[in-house]
Scaffold this motif. Structure first.
Motif, PDB file in Angstrom:
ATOM      1  N   ARG A 141       0.830  -1.202   0.000  1.00  0.00           N
ATOM      2  CA  ARG A 141       0.000   0.000   0.000  1.00  0.00           C
ATOM      3  C   ARG A 141       0.868   1.256   0.000  1.00  0.00           C
ATOM      4  O   ARG A 141       2.077   1.204   0.224  1.00  0.00           O
ATOM      5  CB  ARG A 141      -0.902   0.006   1.244  1.00  0.00           C
ATOM      6  CG  ARG A 141      -1.917  -1.093   1.288  1.00  0.00           C
ATOM      7  CD  ARG A 141      -2.961  -0.889   2.383  1.00  0.00           C
ATOM      8  NE  ARG A 141      -2.419  -0.474   3.664  1.00  0.00           N
ATOM      9  CZ  ARG A 141      -2.896  -0.882   4.842  1.00  0.00           C
ATOM     10  NH1 ARG A 141      -3.906  -1.731   4.883  1.00  0.00           N
ATOM     11  NH2 ARG A 141      -2.375  -0.442   5.975  1.00  0.00           N
ATOM     12  N   ASP A 142       0.218   2.382  -0.203  1.00  0.00           N
ATOM     13  CA  ASP A 142       0.930   3.661  -0.219  1.00  0.00           C
ATOM     14  C   ASP A 142       1.619   3.954   1.110  1.00  0.00           C
ATOM     15  O   ASP A 142       2.641   4.638   1.153  1.00  0.00           O
ATOM     16  CB  ASP A 142      -0.035   4.807  -0.557  1.00  0.00           C
ATOM     17  CG  ASP A 142      -0.527   4.749  -1.993  1.00  0.00           C
ATOM     18  OD1 ASP A 142       0.136   4.077  -2.809  1.00  0.00           O
ATOM     19  OD2 ASP A 142      -1.567   5.360  -2.294  1.00  0.00           O
TER      20      ASP A 142
ATOM     21  N   SER B  74      -9.896  -8.183  -4.696  1.00  0.00           N
ATOM     22  CA  SER B  74     -11.136  -7.650  -5.264  1.00  0.00           C
ATOM     23  C   SER B  74     -12.301  -8.503  -4.789  1.00  0.00           C
ATOM     24  O   SER B  74     -12.347  -9.713  -5.020  1.00  0.00           O
ATOM     25  CB  SER B  74     -11.081  -7.665  -6.792  1.00  0.00           C
ATOM     26  OG  SER B  74     -12.308  -7.251  -7.335  1.00  0.00           O
TER      27      SER B  74
ATOM     28  N   LYS C  74     -13.083  -2.434  -5.901  1.00  0.00           N
ATOM     29  CA  LYS C  74     -11.658  -2.054  -5.919  1.00  0.00           C
ATOM     30  C   LYS C  74     -10.911  -2.457  -7.192  1.00  0.00           C
ATOM     31  O   LYS C  74      -9.687  -2.369  -7.227  1.00  0.00           O
ATOM     32  CB  LYS C  74     -10.923  -2.610  -4.710  1.00  0.00           C
ATOM     33  CG  LYS C  74     -11.463  -2.104  -3.393  1.00  0.00           C
ATOM     34  CD  LYS C  74     -10.701  -2.486  -2.136  1.00  0.00           C
ATOM     35  CE  LYS C  74      -9.477  -3.261  -2.206  1.00  0.00           C
ATOM     36  NZ  LYS C  74      -8.860  -3.545  -0.912  1.00  0.00           N
TER      37      LYS C  74
ATOM     38  N   LYS D 205     -10.563  -1.086 -10.206  1.00  0.00           N
ATOM     39  CA  LYS D 205      -9.780  -0.016 -10.815  1.00  0.00           C
ATOM     40  C   LYS D 205      -8.554   0.315  -9.977  1.00  0.00           C
ATOM     41  O   LYS D 205      -7.443   0.497 -10.498  1.00  0.00           O
ATOM     42  CB  LYS D 205     -10.645   1.234 -11.002  1.00  0.00           C
ATOM     43  CG  LYS D 205     -11.711   1.106 -12.087  1.00  0.00           C
ATOM     44  CD  LYS D 205     -12.487   2.408 -12.261  1.00  0.00           C
ATOM     45  CE  LYS D 205     -13.521   2.273 -13.364  1.00  0.00           C
ATOM     46  NZ  LYS D 205     -14.313   3.526 -13.532  1.00  0.00           N
ATOM     47  N   GLU D 206      -8.745   0.392  -8.666  1.00  0.00           N
ATOM     48  CA  GLU D 206      -7.622   0.688  -7.766  1.00  0.00           C
ATOM     49  C   GLU D 206      -6.555  -0.406  -7.836  1.00  0.00           C
ATOM     50  O   GLU D 206      -5.356  -0.117  -7.870  1.00  0.00           O
ATOM     51  CB  GLU D 206      -8.153   0.801  -6.330  1.00  0.00           C
ATOM     52  CG  GLU D 206      -7.060   0.939  -5.270  1.00  0.00           C
ATOM     53  CD  GLU D 206      -7.586   0.673  -3.872  1.00  0.00           C
ATOM     54  OE1 GLU D 206      -6.780   0.306  -2.999  1.00  0.00           O
ATOM     55  OE2 GLU D 206      -8.809   0.814  -3.638  1.00  0.00           O
TER      56      GLU D 206
ATOM     57  N   SER E 138      -2.656  -0.126  -9.165  1.00  0.00           N
ATOM     58  CA  SER E 138      -1.516  -0.432  -8.288  1.00  0.00           C
ATOM     59  C   SER E 138      -0.625  -1.523  -8.854  1.00  0.00           C
ATOM     60  O   SER E 138       0.476  -1.760  -8.346  1.00  0.00           O
ATOM     61  CB  SER E 138      -2.020  -0.866  -6.907  1.00  0.00           C
ATOM     62  OG  SER E 138      -2.621  -2.154  -6.966  1.00  0.00           O
TER      63      SER E 138
END
Length: 550
Positions: A326-327, A392, A398, A400-401, A405
């Motif tokens: 994750r970010d 997903s 999620k 698209k996210e 990523s």
């Protein structure tokens, strides 16, 4: 600085808290030392199921089973590597442990939905009646201690933080029918209210429910619990373990134990050096266990003369895992326990070919044996939306996210997808064509996906003729890179039937016990069924607590 107790327990998972509770109920003064900032250990992020043949719940339900039948099954599965006295102790003590916990704690078990033993062709296997599931728990019962209980993993057993249960799955399968919709809506509404008021959901299920119940129980029993309290070494005097040296409140502290020390620190999944020693493809292996599981219990034991188990069938309980960073830097680790069993999901190596039964509980063994590490799972958009795919969720959440990523790869054609993920396009197209052709009959001619009841348990019961096997179908397609991983290690220090740690001479080391993942697997790394990680954690914790108290 020194503190005096009768019993010191290292670790606060199912094994540690069960041991602490039993010793405390026997009148002993008990301390639990937990390296992590929260209590609950490995068990808190598990499914929480316990495999207990002839449990009180099974007897009450009229299940036709016996301890002898279960023992014969286990001995056949484990084979000539089995230590019979340990398996006998487990089978004999399991029902007693369940009955004792229900009479002396907040723990409550229910007979699980049907769950087949992992080796159904072995004589003595059962298709249902041996697996228990913890009843859900209201975390608010912990009062001010609620936030010190480990949180469930949002990646796989609490999507978005909202926990679901095995007993919710039939409702999910019936969505969007009105009764199912109302059941799930009540859960979602409660979670939303809890999130706003408490910062987390109070409806606890699976392993988190079990640990919430055990945590409440040890608090009520007067056990002293210390978080952020790593143990550095054992204290030994005259050949007997007399306590531990630990860091408590930032200070090095002697914690003395007049009766003994119980090691239950959760194995070594996060210890890089031990993984290299014991785990195949160690550098690509991804464990789903807590980062605090660095083998501390095993290390302090062997430094004091304990002997390690050797020649296990496997050194971990394998799980197929994918990951995403994750970010904020946290690595999400998803255990593929559900999606790979669904129709239309295939796994391939670099040659684009399948190499095993994607629904099998033994799929990681196929990855190891064929060298397909890492590999890829592939499904089309229709099935991804219907069943979910890795991180997903069903419904296409999620996507698209996850594509942005890099976790999900997508393309309109198999050839374009193959180019993206680096597998042979012709091989992938031929594989999909073969699966599509076989799907018409429902028979996977290559690997028998969906042939057994254990495969079908997590398939789609509404998909005929095979709940697990269907067409790859038309694009667009999605792919996820998968790795061999584990849901627990199985190598630990050798113990006897009282869970006393053995030294090099084969005799018990005075004052030292081990339970859960710090003890070598009673199955020698070959689990006979679901629930054979948490089950032994509770049973060995029960035995160790009773033995040290005596």
């Amino acid at each position: 600085m020194a503190m005096q107790y009768d019993v010191v327990v290292m670790g606060s998972g199912g094994a540690g808290l069960t041991a602490a509770l039993v010793a405390a109920k026997a009148g002993r003064k008990v301390a639990v030392l937990e390296k992590a900032p929260h209590f609950g250990g490995t068990t808190a992020i598990s499914g929480g199921g316990v495999w207990i043949p002839e449990s009180p719940q099974a007897v009450a339900a009229g299940v036709d089973d016996s301890k002898r039948k279960a023992l014969d099954y286990c001995m056949s599965v484990v084979g000539n590597r089995a230590e019979r006295e340990l398996i006998e102790a487990y089978i004999e003590t399991g029902p007693e442990m369940v009955e004792w916990l229900e009479a002396n704690s907040s723990v409550n078990f229910l007979l699980s939905p049907p769950s087949s033993d992992w080796y159904p062709d072995v004589e003595g296997a059962m298709h249902e009646g041996r697996l228990l599931a913890p009843a859900e728990y209201d975390g608010k019962q912990l009062g001010p201690y609620f936030d010190s209980l480990s949180r469930p993993r949002q990646e796989f057993n609490a999507p978005g933080g909202m926990m679901i249960d095995l007993f919710d799955l039939p409702y999910i399968a019936r969505l969007p029918r009105p009764g199912a919709l109302w059941h799930m809506a009540k859960i979602a509404i409660r979670f939303a209210r809890d999130k706003k008021k408490l910062g987390r959901g109070s409806r606890l299920t699976m392993g988190t429910a079990l640990m919430g119940r055990l945590y409440r129980s040890v608090l009520d029993a007067g056990v002293d619990l210390y978080a952020d309290a790593p143990v550095e070494r054992l204290l030994v005097e005259g050949g007997r373990v007399t306590g531990v040296m630990a860091t408590i409140g930032g200070e090095e502290t002697q914690v003395l134990a007049s009766k003994g020390v119980i090691l239950a620190a959760g194995g070594f999944s996060a210890n890089e050096q031990m993984r290299k020693e014991y785990i195949p493809f160690a550098e690509q292996h991804v464990s789903i266990l807590p980062y605090e599981n660095t083998g501390d219990g095993i290390k302090v034991a062997t430094a004091s003369g304990a002997v390690m188990g050797a020649d296990n069938h496997a050194n971990a309980v394998w799980a197929v895992v994918s990951k995403r960073t994750r970010d904020d830097g946290y690595v999400e680790r998803y255990a593929h326990l559900i999606d790979m069993s669904k129709p239309g999901c295939i796994a391939v190596g670099e040659d684009g070919k399948r190499f095993g039964n994607e629904a099998s509980v033994h799929f990681v063994e196929d990855m190891h044996a064929t060298g397909n590490v890492p590999a890829w799972i592939i499904s089309n958009a229709r099935n991804v939306k219907k069943y979910g795919f890795g991180l997903s969720l069903p419904g296409g959440g999620k996507i698209k996210e996850l594509v942005a990523s890099g976790y999900l790869k997508t393309a309109d054609t198999l050839a374009d997808l193959a180019a993206q993920i680096g597998v042979d396009a012709a091989g992938l197209e031929a594989t999909a064509a073969k699966v599509n052709a076989d799907a018409a009959t429902g028979k996977d001619s290559a690997f028998g996906k969906g042939d057994t009841l254990i495969d079908q348990e997590i398939g789609d019961p509404n998909h005929a003729p095979n709940p697990c096997f269907g067409q790859v179908g038309e694009g667009p397609y999605y792919a996820i890179q998968i790795f061999p991983g584990d849901g627990s290690t199985t190598v630990g220090v050798k113990i006897d039937a009282q869970c006393r740690v053995k030294g090099e001479d084969g005799q018990p080391i005075p004052g030292l016990w081990a339970a859960g993942l710090d003890a070598n697997s009673i199955w020698q790394g070959k689990s006979p069924a679901h629930g054979c990680n948490v089950g032994p954690a509770l049973v060995t914790g029960f035995i160790a607590g009773r033995s040290v108290a005596a």
